[in-house]
Design a protein around this motif. Structure first.
Motif, PDB file in Angstrom:
ATOM      1  N   GLU A  90     -13.078 -76.303  14.190  1.00  0.00           N
ATOM      2  CA  GLU A  90     -11.644 -76.665  13.960  1.00  0.00           C
ATOM      3  C   GLU A  90     -10.930 -75.471  13.508  1.00  0.00           C
ATOM      4  N   ARG A  91     -11.504 -74.654  12.374  1.00  0.00           N
ATOM      5  CA  ARG A  91     -11.036 -73.381  11.982  1.00  0.00           C
ATOM      6  C   ARG A  91     -10.662 -72.597  13.272  1.00  0.00           C
ATOM      7  N   SER A  92     -11.768 -72.478  14.242  1.00  0.00           N
ATOM      8  CA  SER A  92     -11.466 -71.323  15.216  1.00  0.00           C
ATOM      9  C   SER A  92     -10.173 -72.041  16.251  1.00  0.00           C
ATOM     10  N   ARG A  93     -10.213 -73.254  16.296  1.00  0.00           N
ATOM     11  CA  ARG A  93      -9.013 -73.869  17.161  1.00  0.00           C
ATOM     12  C   ARG A  93      -7.759 -73.570  16.434  1.00  0.00           C
ATOM     13  N   GLU A  94      -7.532 -73.782  15.147  1.00  0.00           N
ATOM     14  CA  GLU A  94      -6.318 -73.687  14.395  1.00  0.00           C
ATOM     15  C   GLU A  94      -6.258 -72.143  14.334  1.00  0.00           C
ATOM     16  N   LEU A  95      -7.105 -71.409  13.881  1.00  0.00           N
ATOM     17  CA  LEU A  95      -6.828 -70.005  13.063  1.00  0.00           C
ATOM     18  C   LEU A  95      -7.293 -69.097  13.946  1.00  0.00           C
ATOM     19  N   HIS A  96      -7.446 -69.228  15.147  1.00  0.00           N
ATOM     20  CA  HIS A  96      -8.091 -68.090  15.997  1.00  0.00           C
ATOM     21  C   HIS A  96      -7.178 -66.995  16.195  1.00  0.00           C
ATOM     22  N   TRP A  97      -7.500 -65.688  15.849  1.00  0.00           N
ATOM     23  CA  TRP A  97      -6.791 -64.294  16.193  1.00  0.00           C
ATOM     24  C   TRP A  97      -5.931 -64.202  14.841  1.00  0.00           C
ATOM     25  N   GLU A  98      -6.500 -64.797  13.756  1.00  0.00           N
ATOM     26  CA  GLU A  98      -5.695 -64.721  12.384  1.00  0.00           C
ATOM     27  C   GLU A  98      -6.614 -63.738  11.352  1.00  0.00           C
ATOM     28  N   CYS A  99      -7.639 -63.375  11.676  1.00  0.00           N
ATOM     29  CA  CYS A  99      -8.433 -62.501  10.936  1.00  0.00           C
ATOM     30  C   CYS A  99      -9.260 -63.057  10.151  1.00  0.00           C
ATOM     31  N   HIS A 100      -9.805 -64.423  10.442  1.00  0.00           N
ATOM     32  CA  HIS A 100     -10.925 -65.444   9.757  1.00  0.00           C
ATOM     33  C   HIS A 100     -12.345 -65.322  10.333  1.00  0.00           C
ATOM     34  N   ARG A 101     -12.297 -65.309  11.655  1.00  0.00           N
ATOM     35  CA  ARG A 101     -13.666 -65.543  12.321  1.00  0.00           C
ATOM     36  C   ARG A 101     -14.808 -65.031  11.756  1.00  0.00           C
ATOM     37  N   ARG A 102     -14.893 -63.752  11.679  1.00  0.00           N
ATOM     38  CA  ARG A 102     -15.987 -63.078  11.239  1.00  0.00           C
ATOM     39  C   ARG A 102     -16.566 -63.687   9.919  1.00  0.00           C
ATOM     40  N   THR A 103     -15.591 -63.736   8.963  1.00  0.00           N
ATOM     41  CA  THR A 103     -15.967 -64.359   7.639  1.00  0.00           C
ATOM     42  C   THR A 103     -16.722 -65.858   7.990  1.00  0.00           C
ATOM     43  N   ALA A 114       3.821 -52.081   2.686  1.00  0.00           N
ATOM     44  CA  ALA A 114       3.897 -51.390   3.869  1.00  0.00           C
ATOM     45  C   ALA A 114       2.677 -50.583   4.559  1.00  0.00           C
ATOM     46  N   GLY A 115       1.789 -50.479   3.500  1.00  0.00           N
ATOM     47  CA  GLY A 115       0.221 -50.159   3.800  1.00  0.00           C
ATOM     48  C   GLY A 115      -0.241 -51.019   4.675  1.00  0.00           C
ATOM     49  N   LEU A 116       0.067 -52.463   4.664  1.00  0.00           N
ATOM     50  CA  LEU A 116      -0.864 -53.141   5.510  1.00  0.00           C
ATOM     51  C   LEU A 116      -0.191 -53.308   6.919  1.00  0.00           C
ATOM     52  N   SER A 117       1.066 -52.887   7.051  1.00  0.00           N
ATOM     53  CA  SER A 117       1.802 -52.887   8.371  1.00  0.00           C
ATOM     54  C   SER A 117       1.956 -51.579   9.254  1.00  0.00           C
ATOM     55  N   LEU A 118       2.241 -50.409   8.256  1.00  0.00           N
ATOM     56  CA  LEU A 118       2.517 -49.245   9.012  1.00  0.00           C
ATOM     57  C   LEU A 118       1.412 -48.412   8.884  1.00  0.00           C
ATOM     58  N   SER A 119       1.571 -47.232   9.705  1.00  0.00           N
ATOM     59  CA  SER A 119       0.322 -46.189   9.659  1.00  0.00           C
ATOM     60  C   SER A 119       0.721 -45.030   9.283  1.00  0.00           C
ATOM     61  N   GLY A 120       1.900 -44.530   8.630  1.00  0.00           N
ATOM     62  CA  GLY A 120       2.425 -43.344   8.176  1.00  0.00           C
ATOM     63  C   GLY A 120       3.627 -43.358   7.777  1.00  0.00           C
ATOM     64  N   GLN A 121       4.320 -42.420   7.866  1.00  0.00           N
ATOM     65  CA  GLN A 121       5.730 -42.179   6.936  1.00  0.00           C
ATOM     66  C   GLN A 121       6.867 -42.111   8.072  1.00  0.00           C
ATOM     67  N   GLU A 122       6.529 -42.044   9.328  1.00  0.00           N
ATOM     68  CA  GLU A 122       7.557 -41.961  10.310  1.00  0.00           C
ATOM     69  C   GLU A 122       7.234 -42.788  11.573  1.00  0.00           C
ATOM     70  N   MET A 152      -3.667 -53.553   9.475  1.00  0.00           N
ATOM     71  CA  MET A 152      -3.933 -54.615  10.143  1.00  0.00           C
ATOM     72  C   MET A 152      -4.638 -54.663  11.662  1.00  0.00           C
ATOM     73  N   ARG A 153      -4.202 -53.753  12.305  1.00  0.00           N
ATOM     74  CA  ARG A 153      -5.002 -53.430  13.609  1.00  0.00           C
ATOM     75  C   ARG A 153      -6.435 -53.414  13.408  1.00  0.00           C
ATOM     76  N   LEU A 154      -6.866 -52.245  12.488  1.00  0.00           N
ATOM     77  CA  LEU A 154      -8.437 -52.129  12.212  1.00  0.00           C
ATOM     78  C   LEU A 154      -8.897 -53.589  11.611  1.00  0.00           C
ATOM     79  N   TYR A 155      -8.166 -54.314  10.573  1.00  0.00           N
ATOM     80  CA  TYR A 155      -8.998 -55.274  10.343  1.00  0.00           C
ATOM     81  C   TYR A 155      -8.926 -56.584  11.207  1.00  0.00           C
ATOM     82  N   TRP A 156      -8.025 -56.503  12.035  1.00  0.00           N
ATOM     83  CA  TRP A 156      -8.104 -57.521  13.321  1.00  0.00           C
ATOM     84  C   TRP A 156      -9.316 -57.283  14.017  1.00  0.00           C
TER      85      TRP A 156
END
Length: 530
Positions: free
Chosen positions: A465-478, A54-62, A81-85
């Motif tokens: 092609e990676r940009s076309r297929e994988l855009h907005w999936e957290c790959h582009r900078r790398t 849940a550390g990837l998806s949630l920001s706290g306990q509530e 996830m929001r920060l990593y994106w």
């Protein structure tokens, strides 16, 4: 939730503070519980590993907000996830944002400093996640389990959980290495209590991550045998593929042959490219509409049970504005923030009229070129993530928090990594690589009109092609860094804080160690240029 809160109290008692930042402070929920109390409950082990995932998806306990893991930044922004994106996409040609919160726009401008609060909080989130994994491993050693009388099926489950915790730590350390290069380094073997961690160099951290993944390769649950959303052997192989594909960036030595080896293992594990329209991969039922057959590792979201203003809530709401109909996205209103640049639009032949089904642009009332970065209608919007199923029905929490899962690893990416490693001289089969690419393009075009031949498979083609297929999936900078196009070569609108775009300094291929941590940990040296 009660069990998780007790676990977090124990974690507070034993947390290794890697910084004196307020961001790492936690408030104990129950001053009566100790590790002996908590881990006498067999459910505690599953609750703890659930907290790590849940550390990837949630920001706290509530959820969605109110009791955050970290302080110092709005809780929605502080989500992993929001920060990593934001680090992976807002810094590139694939995305920019209208909002002017703090130093947020500096990510797209590529003029950030070591004081950037989003870069600092991403760093802190990584260290917090590593600390959770370390504590789980400390609390599940064979000696401790023997002392608690843990045997039988529960013992087997915990051994599986330990392998998964090591994977999750390796994943986080990979993200940290990719962004910050030379972070502080702590494992479960370090002493408990306040101390100043040593800094690890990027090449050494690469070796550590590699060794951890190889060590658990045969310990973690087999490929496609674990619960959806949990790591398995194929997730380990995919992360190794990514590690080796970028090895030259991280260590100075190419490992493309190893990338091919592990890509082949993943490809042979029984996954397949989903024979559904491309857009179905990113809907509210993407765990069950056929898309899941190519998902290797997902971050699951549930509108009722995983509520956050980060994660997929951000990804579904932030790209909607202007004349876009929120009902089409299964939400009660857009946030009018994220859209894309003309550079990304031009990756597609014929732009918005392209026969490529991945050209998912919304153009009504939007201009292709951007004059005012704060105006949502400047720049095409992107229709990718939606909180509706294949029949258009909204998710379980219509309007607010989506059921849409985030595909962190999927087979399409592994196909493209294999193809790139072949072109870069790692071995493998050029014909097989072309077949893999064409399988993706046939889904995108609905026919063979977009198919390529061996001579078309170049590095320039693959980056696009990676940009076309994988855009907005957290790959582009790398990807851009690996191809030498991120900082001092590639240009796109508003990069360098000029409308037409400009190159930036090469040192920006690595993020700065936050000034707040440099100021308190005398073992740390700042990355060059900052």
């Amino acid at each position: 939730m009660s069990t998780i809160k007790k676990i977090l109290f124990v974690f507070c008692l034993t947390l290794v503070f890697v910084s004196c930042e307020k961001d790492l402070e936690l408030t104990p929920e129950d001053d009566r519980d100790t590790s002996a109390d908590v881990f006498n409950d067999p459910a505690s082990y599953r609750a703890f590993i659930a907290k790590i995932y849940a550390g990837l998806s949630l920001s706290g306990q509530e959820g969605p907000a109110g009791n955050p893991d970290l302080e110092g930044l709005d809780e929605g922004f502080s989500n992993y996830m929001r920060l990593y994106w934001s680090m992976q996409e807002l810094t590139t040609d694939e995305a920019l944002i209208a909002w002017n919160d703090g130093t947020l726009r500096d990510l797209h401008y590529q003029n950030w400093t070591a004081g950037n609060e989003f870069i600092r909080t991403m760093y802190t989130r990584f260290l917090y996640q590593v600390a959770l994994c370390n504590e789980f491993l400390r609390q599940t050693t064979p000696d401790l389990l023997d002392g608690r009388g843990v045997t039988g099926e529960l013992r087997t489950q915990i051994e599986n959980y330990r392998a998964e915790a090591r994977f999750m730590r390796a994943l986080t350390y990979w993200h940290t290495m990719d962004l910050y290069a030379n972070p502080p380094f702590v494992t479960e073997e370090d002493p408990v209590g306040a101390f100043l961690p040593e800094q690890i160099q990027r090449a050494d951290l690469f070796t550590y991550i590699e060794s951890e993944l190889l060590a658990i390769e045969d310990e973690i649950i087999g490929a496609k045998q674990n619960e959806y959303g949990r790591a398995d052997q194929a997730a380990v192989w995919t992360l190794l593929t990514k590690l080796y594909l970028n090895a030259e960036v991280y260590t100075g030595s190419a490992r493309y042959n190893d990338a091919i080896t592990y890509a082949e293992r993943t490809i042979g594990a029984g996954y397949s490219i989903a024979q559904v329209p491309y857009g179905n991969l990113f809907l509210a039922d993407n765990d069950s509409n056929g898309s899941q057959q190519e998902t290797i590792f997902a971050i699951p979201f549930d509108g009722l049970n995983t509520q956050s203003f980060g994660g997929m809530t951000f990804m579904v709401h932030a790209p909607v504005g202007g004349s876009m109909d929120p009902d089409f996205f299964g939400i009660n209103g857009g946030w009018a923030g994220v859209r894309t640049t003309s550079t990304f639009v031009e990756q597609f032949e014929g732009e918005e009229n392209s026969a490529d089904g991945r050209a998912n642009f919304y153009t009504d009332g939007q201009t292709k070129e951007i004059d005012d970065i704060s105006d949502f209608t400047d720049g095409y919007a992107v229709i990718k993530y939606r909180n509706v199923d294949v029949d258009g029905n909204p998710g379980s929490d219509p309007g607010d928090h989506p059921d849409t899962d985030f595909p962190m690893f999927r087979l399409a990416d592994v196909y493209l990594m294999y193809a790139e490693a072949v072109v870069r001289g790692g071995g493998g089969s050029l014909g097989t690589a072309v077949d893999y690419v064409n399988e993706l393009r046939e889904r995108a075009y609905g026919n063979t009109d977009g198919n390529i031949t061996n001579s078309d498979l170049t590095l320039d083609f693959l980056l696009s092609e990676r940009s076309r297929e994988l855009h907005w999936e957290c790959h582009r900078r790398t990807d851009l860094i690996r191809f030498g196009q991120f900082s001092d070569q590639g240009i796109w609108p508003f990069k360098g804080n000029v409308p037409q775009g400009a190159t930036t300094e090469a040192f920006r291929d690595v993020m700065p160690i936050p000034a707040t941590d440099i100021g308190v940990n005398t073992n740390l040296e700042q990355n060059p240029g900052y």
